[in-house]
Design a protein around this motif. Structure first.
Motif, PDB file in Angstrom:
ATOM      1  N   GLN A 240       5.240   1.709  -0.164  1.00 62.23           N
ATOM      2  CA  GLN A 240       4.472   1.329   1.019  1.00 62.23           C
ATOM      3  C   GLN A 240       3.467   2.413   1.428  1.00 62.23           C
ATOM      4  OE1 GLN A 240       8.544  -0.071   2.968  1.00 62.23           O
ATOM      5  NE2 GLN A 240       6.840  -0.525   4.326  1.00 62.23           N
ATOM      6  N   LYS A 275      -1.592   6.168   4.686  1.00 62.45           N
ATOM      7  CA  LYS A 275      -1.276   4.844   5.218  1.00 62.45           C
ATOM      8  C   LYS A 275       0.146   4.455   4.828  1.00 62.45           C
ATOM      9  CE  LYS A 275      -5.971   2.913   5.225  1.00 62.45           C
ATOM     10  NZ  LYS A 275      -6.831   1.811   4.744  1.00 62.45           N
ATOM     11  N   VAL A 276       0.802   3.814   5.777  1.00 65.77           N
ATOM     12  CA  VAL A 276       2.121   3.232   5.536  1.00 65.77           C
ATOM     13  C   VAL A 276       1.995   1.745   5.830  1.00 65.77           C
ATOM     14  CG1 VAL A 276       4.567   3.256   6.133  1.00 65.77           C
ATOM     15  CG2 VAL A 276       3.245   5.387   6.218  1.00 65.77           C
ATOM     16  N   ALA A 277       2.049   0.936   4.785  1.00 68.51           N
ATOM     17  CA  ALA A 277       1.846  -0.508   4.935  1.00 68.51           C
ATOM     18  C   ALA A 277       3.155  -1.211   5.283  1.00 68.51           C
ATOM     19  CB  ALA A 277       1.271  -1.084   3.643  1.00 68.51           C
ATOM     20  N   ASP A 278       3.001  -2.305   6.035  1.00 66.70           N
ATOM     21  CA  ASP A 278       4.123  -3.203   6.340  1.00 66.70           C
ATOM     22  C   ASP A 278       5.285  -2.474   7.014  1.00 66.70           C
ATOM     23  OD1 ASP A 278       2.689  -5.301   5.164  1.00 66.70           O
ATOM     24  OD2 ASP A 278       3.493  -4.838   3.178  1.00 66.70           O
ATOM     25  N   SER A 287       5.036  -6.830  11.436  1.00 68.24           N
ATOM     26  CA  SER A 287       4.763  -5.601  10.681  1.00 68.24           C
ATOM     27  C   SER A 287       3.394  -5.049  11.074  1.00 68.24           C
ATOM     28  CB  SER A 287       4.807  -5.870   9.179  1.00 68.24           C
ATOM     29  OG  SER A 287       3.789  -6.781   8.820  1.00 68.24           O
ATOM     30  N   THR A 289       0.393  -1.676   9.846  1.00 69.40           N
ATOM     31  CA  THR A 289       0.020  -0.584   8.953  1.00 69.40           C
ATOM     32  C   THR A 289      -0.213   0.671   9.784  1.00 69.40           C
ATOM     33  OG1 THR A 289      -0.999  -2.071   7.336  1.00 69.40           O
ATOM     34  CG2 THR A 289      -1.674   0.246   7.293  1.00 69.40           C
ATOM     35  N   SER A 291      -1.595   4.357  10.024  1.00 69.86           N
ATOM     36  CA  SER A 291      -2.645   5.090   9.307  1.00 69.86           C
ATOM     37  C   SER A 291      -3.087   6.302  10.111  1.00 69.86           C
ATOM     38  CB  SER A 291      -3.843   4.173   9.037  1.00 69.86           C
ATOM     39  OG  SER A 291      -4.876   4.880   8.386  1.00 69.86           O
TER      40      SER A 291
END
Length: 628
Positions: A240, A275-278, A287, A289, A291
């Protein structure tokens, strides 16, 4: 009845109201005894017997007994009233003469019994008249003192504002309007809070804090960026997380925190986006993101410049070379190394070497204790372990006495004593050695060719890794060393488990490298080109990426010599030390002898372009000093 008229020589004696009342009552009683008729023959008895209006209030004053209301009057007082019964004018009381007596008519004991008469006190003898004293002259009246001027009144202190009284409950229209307004405000706040809560739930997690040290990140591996969310998060997987520009990292996430550790240093003067998605809250919901971005500063390096006619200098400069500043000078500087906060300098003197530690600007200098009186060489530092290591030899050295080329490590703080590395319980003579980056471990080869590893942070002892002829370098963040075995093969050795694989040749193949310096993303290989007879005709530094693709970076002909090639911590730049015109470039007389004229060429490893050439050598990016 005797009256005062029979004694004209006596002055009229005024009587009190009580005495007059008592006299009247006595006369009335006497008249009633003489005649049964209720009429009164005496004019003075015609007064009514009712009590005087002053009777009650002056009972005690007039001698009336409170218990019987019967007047107690002396006989002299009874005769003080005239025959006509008139009340004399009230004046100052003067007692009658002792000889004067007053007779009252006899009364029947059954009708009235007067109290025993009070005997008058014997008259005191008259005192001789005193000669009249002349009247004193009246004292003149004192002059009235002038009135003092009135003091000006102090200005009254302003009254403290009274605290507003608590509003009492009231049903007035103004109070009702206030309550309505207050209710409306509270209602709006509730709605806003609920709205924000709904927005938070609909938007998912958000970042509330970011921690990162960009300066440290470009100089050492293992720096971190820590993201803190506004709520606890569900488990985060490395897939992620993305970092742009790409850089290897490890992930440590728990609760609200997400820690991203960069296993290699970062490029300078670069903006990084993480960035950390979801990302999802621990309790579920939508959820989001996460950033953040940060920028790293421009690089600076330290170089050593020797001067045969004056003091040697260590100076700090930017990569343009236009802002060079000297930070330390001494007569003979043999070698130095830099950490993220300190400089370690070996100074050569007649009686031996001195090892100094100072801040990066040259201040706060202090000397480290050596194992004895001798010479220091091959200085290296472990920034993460806070250690300095060096090769040491006693000044007094013979075939039977003294230590030669022993490996010594000690704390940069100087709080401990120097430790000489031992193998099998004996001090080992070391041929070549290096600190393992980002650790306190030391990899070395002794004079017998044994390759060994010892970690100063543990008590595990010395770990044997076979035989080798040299150590080319150790990769940052991978715990992998490039060593040359006794048979001439070059391998990549995993220091964690002892496994190894051959180092792949480059494409195209430029032959066997004299030195190999690893950096994040590839290696710098110093090669020598030879003619048909094996004579050197030129040298080059080849950049080889992780896929094996090779690109010449620096090339010189046979008149010049390449002494060293090393990369910046992130592998963004390279520093190549060249001795120009080697035939006309004499060597100095230092413990580490080198040509007097040396140049350091700075190059961009991504493009291959040269940035600048600077006078000096021993760039602080290098782990070891140049060897010739």
């Amino acid at each position: 009845m005797s009256t005062d008229d029979e004694r004209p020589d006596l002055p009229a004696v005024p009587r009190t109201r009580a005495e007059l009342r008592a006299a009247r009552e006595a006369e009335a009683a006497a008249a009633a005894a003489d005649s049964p008729s209720p009429s009164v023959s005496d004019a003075g008895a015609a007064e009514p017997t009712a009590q005087s209006p002053d009777e009650g209030g002056g009972a005690e004053r007039d001698g009336t007994s409170p218990a019987t209301d019967t007047p107690v009057v002396s006989p002299a007082a009874r005769g003080a009233r005239g025959a006509g019964g008139e009340r004399p004018t009230r004046s100052t009381f003067v007692p009658p003469d002792a000889e004067s007596t007053t007779s009252f008519a006899a009364h029947s004991t059954t009708d009235y019994a007067p109290p025993a008469p009070v005997q008058p006190k014997a008259e005191k003898k008259p005192k001789a008249e005193k000669k009249p004293k002349p009247a004193k002259a009246a004292k003149p009246a004192k002059a009235a003192r002038p009135e003092k001027p009135a003091k000006p009144e102090k200005p009254a202190k302003p009254a403290k504002p009274e605290k507003p009284a608590k509003p009492e409950k009231s049903d007035t229209p103004s109070d009702r309007r206030f309550l309505l307004a207050l209710g409306a405000v509270l209602g709006i706040l509730v709605l806003v809070g609920a709205g924000l809560g709904v927005v938070s739930l609909t938007q998912g997690p958000r970042i509330t804090e970011v921690q990162v040290d960009p300066t440290e990140a470009i100089e050492t591996s293992g720096s971190r960026v820590i993201l803190t969310a506004n709520q606890s998060l569900a488990a985060i997987d490395e897939s992620q997380v993305t970092v742009d520009p790409a850089v290897p990292f490890t992930l440590d996430a728990a609760g609200r925190g997400i820690g991203i550790r960069f296993t290699v240093p970062l490029d300078d003067d670069t903006e990084y986006t993480v960035k950390v998605a979801d990302a999802v809250g621990a309790g579920g919901g939508p959820s989001a993101t996460l950033s953040t971005s940060f920028s790293t500063p421009a690089s600076h390096i330290f170089l050593l410049r020797r001067d045969p006619d004056g003091n040697d200098q260590i100076f700090r400069t930017d990569l343009s070379g236009e802002k060079a500043q000297p930070v330390f000078a001494a007569d003979k500087i043999n070698d130095f190394r830099a950490t993220s906060s300190q400089l370690v300098v070996s100074v050569e003197e007649d009686e031996g070497s001195k090892l100094l530690v100072m801040d990066r600007d040259g201040t706060d200098q202090r000397e480290l204790e050596l194992p004895g009186v001798g010479y220091v060489g091959a200085i290296q530092v472990s920034d993460r372990g806070g250690l300095v290591g060096y090769s040491y030899s006693d000044k007094e050295l013979s075939d039977t006495e003294g230590r030669a080329s022993v490996l010594v490590t000690q704390s940069l703080s100087g709080d401990d004593e120097p430790v000489v590395t031992e193998v099998g319980g004996e001090e080992a003579n070391i041929f070549v050695w290096q600190f393992v980056p980002d650790s306190s471990a030391v990899l070395f080869i002794d004079f017998d060719g044994a390759l060994s590893l010892v970690d100063r942070s543990t008590d595990a002892g010395v770990q044997s890794l076979g035989l080798a002829t040299t150590i080319q370098g150790i990769s940052r963040g991978t715990y992998t060393a490039i060593v040359e075995r006794l048979d001439g093969t070059v391998v990549e050795l995993n220091l964690a488990d002892g496994s190894e694989v051959p180092l792949e040749a480059s494409t195209p193949d430029y032959g066997t490298a004299i030195t190999i310096t690893p950096y994040p993303g590839g290696t710098l290989r110093h090669v020598v080109s030879r003619d048909e007879n094996g004579l050197p005709v030129g040298q080059a530094v080849i950049r080889v990426n992780d896929e094996g693709a090779a690109t010449p970076l620096v090339e010189v002909d046979s008149t010049d010599s390449i002494l060293q090639a090393c990369a910046s911590p992130s592998g963004q730049y390279a520093a190549v030390v060249i001795a120009p015109e080697l035939a006309d470039n004499p060597y100095d007389q230092m413990l580490l002898p080198l040509p007097e004229n040396l140049e350091t060429h700075l190059l961009d490893l991504r493009t291959g372009d040269e940035i600048v050439a600077l006078t000096g050598f021993d760039a602080s990016w290098c782990q070891t000093a140049p060897q010739f």
